[in-house]
Design a protein around this motif. Structure first.
Motif, PDB file in Angstrom:
ATOM      1  N   LYS A 126       0.853  -1.183   0.000  1.00 27.34           N
ATOM      2  CA  LYS A 126       0.000   0.000   0.000  1.00 27.34           C
ATOM      3  C   LYS A 126       0.890   1.234   0.000  1.00 27.34           C
ATOM      4  O   LYS A 126       2.072   1.172   0.375  1.00 27.34           O
ATOM      5  CB  LYS A 126      -0.907   0.018   1.235  1.00 27.34           C
ATOM      6  CG  LYS A 126      -2.017  -1.034   1.227  1.00 27.34           C
ATOM      7  CD  LYS A 126      -3.063  -0.742   0.180  1.00 27.34           C
ATOM      8  CE  LYS A 126      -4.165  -1.790   0.174  1.00 27.34           C
ATOM      9  NZ  LYS A 126      -4.978  -1.779   1.399  1.00 27.34           N
ATOM     10  N   ALA A 127       0.316   2.372  -0.386  1.00 32.40           N
ATOM     11  CA  ALA A 127       1.064   3.625  -0.394  1.00 32.40           C
ATOM     12  C   ALA A 127       0.197   4.743   0.142  1.00 32.40           C
ATOM     13  O   ALA A 127      -1.005   4.814  -0.153  1.00 32.40           O
ATOM     14  CB  ALA A 127       1.545   3.962  -1.803  1.00 32.40           C
ATOM     15  N   ALA A 136       4.052  -2.511   3.618  1.00 32.48           N
ATOM     16  CA  ALA A 136       4.037  -3.850   3.040  1.00 32.48           C
ATOM     17  C   ALA A 136       3.737  -4.866   4.136  1.00 32.48           C
ATOM     18  O   ALA A 136       4.257  -4.761   5.248  1.00 32.48           O
ATOM     19  CB  ALA A 136       5.383  -4.166   2.381  1.00 32.48           C
ATOM     20  N   VAL A 137       2.889  -5.845   3.804  1.00 33.36           N
ATOM     21  CA  VAL A 137       2.550  -6.930   4.733  1.00 33.36           C
ATOM     22  C   VAL A 137       3.185  -8.207   4.210  1.00 33.36           C
ATOM     23  O   VAL A 137       3.023  -8.560   3.035  1.00 33.36           O
ATOM     24  CB  VAL A 137       1.027  -7.102   4.851  1.00 33.36           C
ATOM     25  CG1 VAL A 137       0.698  -8.231   5.838  1.00 33.36           C
ATOM     26  CG2 VAL A 137       0.369  -5.806   5.311  1.00 33.36           C
ATOM     27  N   PHE A 142      14.652   2.744   4.748  1.00 32.03           N
ATOM     28  CA  PHE A 142      14.545   1.328   4.425  1.00 32.03           C
ATOM     29  C   PHE A 142      13.290   0.777   5.096  1.00 32.03           C
ATOM     30  O   PHE A 142      12.853   1.295   6.119  1.00 32.03           O
ATOM     31  CB  PHE A 142      15.765   0.542   4.935  1.00 32.03           C
ATOM     32  CG  PHE A 142      17.071   0.993   4.352  1.00 32.03           C
ATOM     33  CD1 PHE A 142      17.492   0.510   3.127  1.00 32.03           C
ATOM     34  CD2 PHE A 142      17.886   1.889   5.032  1.00 32.03           C
ATOM     35  CE1 PHE A 142      18.706   0.923   2.587  1.00 32.03           C
ATOM     36  CE2 PHE A 142      19.093   2.303   4.500  1.00 32.03           C
ATOM     37  CZ  PHE A 142      19.506   1.807   3.275  1.00 32.03           C
ATOM     38  N   PRO A 143      12.694  -0.284   4.554  1.00 28.58           N
ATOM     39  CA  PRO A 143      11.556  -0.906   5.233  1.00 28.58           C
ATOM     40  C   PRO A 143      11.923  -1.326   6.648  1.00 28.58           C
ATOM     41  O   PRO A 143      12.985  -1.917   6.869  1.00 28.58           O
ATOM     42  CB  PRO A 143      11.254  -2.124   4.350  1.00 28.58           C
ATOM     43  CG  PRO A 143      11.749  -1.729   2.994  1.00 28.58           C
ATOM     44  CD  PRO A 143      12.977  -0.895   3.246  1.00 28.58           C
ATOM     45  N   VAL A 195      -3.798  -3.412   5.656  1.00 26.71           N
ATOM     46  CA  VAL A 195      -3.404  -2.094   6.132  1.00 26.71           C
ATOM     47  C   VAL A 195      -3.852  -1.067   5.108  1.00 26.71           C
ATOM     48  O   VAL A 195      -4.045  -1.395   3.924  1.00 26.71           O
ATOM     49  CB  VAL A 195      -1.870  -2.032   6.332  1.00 26.71           C
ATOM     50  CG1 VAL A 195      -1.147  -2.157   5.005  1.00 26.71           C
ATOM     51  CG2 VAL A 195      -1.455  -0.774   7.059  1.00 26.71           C
ATOM     52  N   ASP A 196      -4.063   0.175   5.547  1.00 30.81           N
ATOM     53  CA  ASP A 196      -4.351   1.246   4.610  1.00 30.81           C
ATOM     54  C   ASP A 196      -3.650   2.510   5.074  1.00 30.81           C
ATOM     55  O   ASP A 196      -3.418   2.714   6.275  1.00 30.81           O
ATOM     56  CB  ASP A 196      -5.847   1.492   4.471  1.00 30.81           C
ATOM     57  CG  ASP A 196      -6.179   2.168   3.149  1.00 30.81           C
ATOM     58  OD1 ASP A 196      -5.820   1.612   2.095  1.00 30.81           O
ATOM     59  OD2 ASP A 196      -6.782   3.257   3.158  1.00 30.81           O
TER      60      ASP A 196
END
Length: 478
Positions: free
Chosen positions: A414-415, A422-423, A450-451, A463-464
């Motif tokens: 999602k963005a 990210a899941v 970084f993630p 997620v949103d």
């Protein structure tokens, strides 16, 4: 002889003084063992502690404690974080705190939406507001946050003053409140998905089609534009008519996209950047079928957030249209706008299965669970990569894949406006990007290049992302 008698007398006096104190601190089961003949130049006192008869310890194992029942059901819970000022998090105590507590302007770690007792099904983040749906009550929708354009429907409250009580319209809601929808079969109708734009909301149902509420200045709600229409306190709920059964919604800044089960895409609303994909730059209130390179293709997902749009077909091909000021669509144009869907020839990324797009950033997920990013902003490969017109892969190790967990990959992306989420297949959530108001949920407000894994007490289902807040739905551990 006198010395022996004197020592015995001292020990006996010592016992009378010391034993009550010993029992006081060691408990009633303390049994001091004291004998004067065992004393030479000092005394020994030992205590024997006995276990209560109700406690049974395994002979060679640690005790086992059962905190919950065997048949306890795990439920879906909503966790929120980010900017609190708009009320989008739905936690009243943040903005109207109890005595001796301060107003909290941001929440940088996930916070459970405990006052919303429903078993959460879906959630969508708009520009300063949030929409939630429930598994328990199928035909209901809840909203919290900004309501200046009735994007949460008509919300009212009774205000009492010395002149009496009067009804007022709420432009801000700080706790989840039901959105009044005119369902003909409210008990049987299930809300499947919600999508939020800048100031409008789209609602997808299984029986009663698509409904819309909120700002319609450009026709984004799928009804004719009314000049000088007042949106605050509006009762207007529109039923959108589309050829075919809709299976997915996407809401941009002031435009809307609808994906049917036949794989066709319809668009309406503001088209100044070509984001409606209808071959022109005008606004359109009638949901109209998109043509271009997606004609004849079966599209499986569409995504938009601001004014750029992406779509992915069942074959795994990638398409884009709308705004390209930040090289989002540089692969197909040298201009800053594309008004029809164009195929993005990124064959090296493999088969695309999911896309996400923010204000200036884009991401695609392939069937191997690998994430590719492009556009302008914090993309996830460190501070040196701020802009790229073609997708670049993020290392899989950043999402938890290693020699102990070789099968972990990403299953959802999602963005938000300028950050990603990210899941993973293991149910973990990773975020990166601009961390305004702590919207990444990492416990601070520093940008994340970084993630990074977000700490949540359960398996993340979905997620949103909004402008500066997020919502995660998790399957609780307890």
């Amino acid at each position: 002889m006198e010395r022996t008698m004197l020592l015995r007398h001292c020990v006996e006096n010592f016992g009378r003084i010391f034993l009550p104190t010993t029992k006081k601190y060691l408990g009633a089961n303390a049994v001091p063992m004291l004998h004067w003949r065992q004393l030479h130049c000092s005394s020994d006192v030992t205590a024997k502690l006995k276990d209560p008869p109700s406690v049974k310890k395994p002979p060679d194992e640690l005790p086992v404690f059962q905190y919950i029942g065997k048949h306890t059901k795990r439920v879906n819970k909503a966790f929120v974080w980010g900017n609190t000022v708009t009320g989008a998090l739905g936690i009243p105590d943040f903005l109207d705190p109890p005595p001796r507590k301060k107003v909290r302007k941001y929440q940088s770690v996930p916070y459970c939406l405990q006052d919303f007792s429903q078993d959460v099904r879906t959630a969508s983040c708009g520009y300063g507001f949030t929409i939630l749906t429930s598994l328990k009550e199928k035909g209901k929708v809840w909203g919290t946050g900004m309501n200046t354009d009735s994007q949460l429907g008509l919300q009212k409250a009774i205000r009492t003053t010395h002149e009496g009580a009067r009804v007022i319209v709420l432009d801000y809601v700080i706790a989840p409140a039901p959105v009044d929808l005119p369902f003909t079969q409210p008990q049987e109708t299930q809300v499947l998905q919600v999508a939020c734009g800048r100031a409008h909301t789209l609602i997808l149902t299984d029986r009663e089609g698509v409904l819309s509420v909120g700002n319609n200045a450009y026709g984004q709600c799928g009804r004719p534009v009314v000049e000088s229409e007042e949106y605050s306190g509006s009762l207007q709920v529109n039923r959108i008519r589309i050829d075919g059964k809709v299976k997915q919604l996407a809401a941009g800044l002031d435009h809307s996209l609808f994906l049917t089960e036949d794989g066709e895409v319809y668009g309406c609303g503001w088209g100044a950047d070509g984001q409606t994909g209808l071959g022109h730059y005008n606004s359109e209130h009638r949901p109209t079928k998109l043509q271009g390179d997606i004609q004849g293709e079966k599209i499986k997902q569409v995504a938009t957030f601001s004014d750029c749009c992406l779509a992915v077909s069942e074959k795994g091909d990638l398409f884009g249209w709308g705004n390209s000021e930040y090289n989002q669509l540089a692969a197909v144009t040298e201009t800053t706008q594309v008004n029809v869907p164009r195929q993005l020839q990124f064959n090296y990324i493999g088969k695309a299965i999911q896309v996400a797009v923010g204000g200036t950033i884009c991401a695609v997920l392939n069937d191997q669970g690998q994430v590719y990013v492009w556009g302008y902003g914090i993309l996830g490969k460190g501070p040196k990569l701020q802009e790229t017109p073609i997708p670049e892969q993020l290392p899989e190790a950043l999402f938890g894949q290693n020699e102990f967990h070789p099968d972990v990959s990403v299953r959802e992306i999602k963005a938000g406006l300028n950050f990603f989420a990210a899941v993973s297949t293991s149910g973990d959530l990773y975020t990166w990007g601009v961390n305004k108001h702590g919207c990444l949920g990492l416990g601070h407000q520093k940008d994340q290049y970084f993630p990074w894994k977000v700490s949540l007490p359960g398996e993340v289902l979905t997620v949103d992302c909004g402008v500066d807040h997020m919502v995660a739905i998790i399957k609780s551990l307890l």
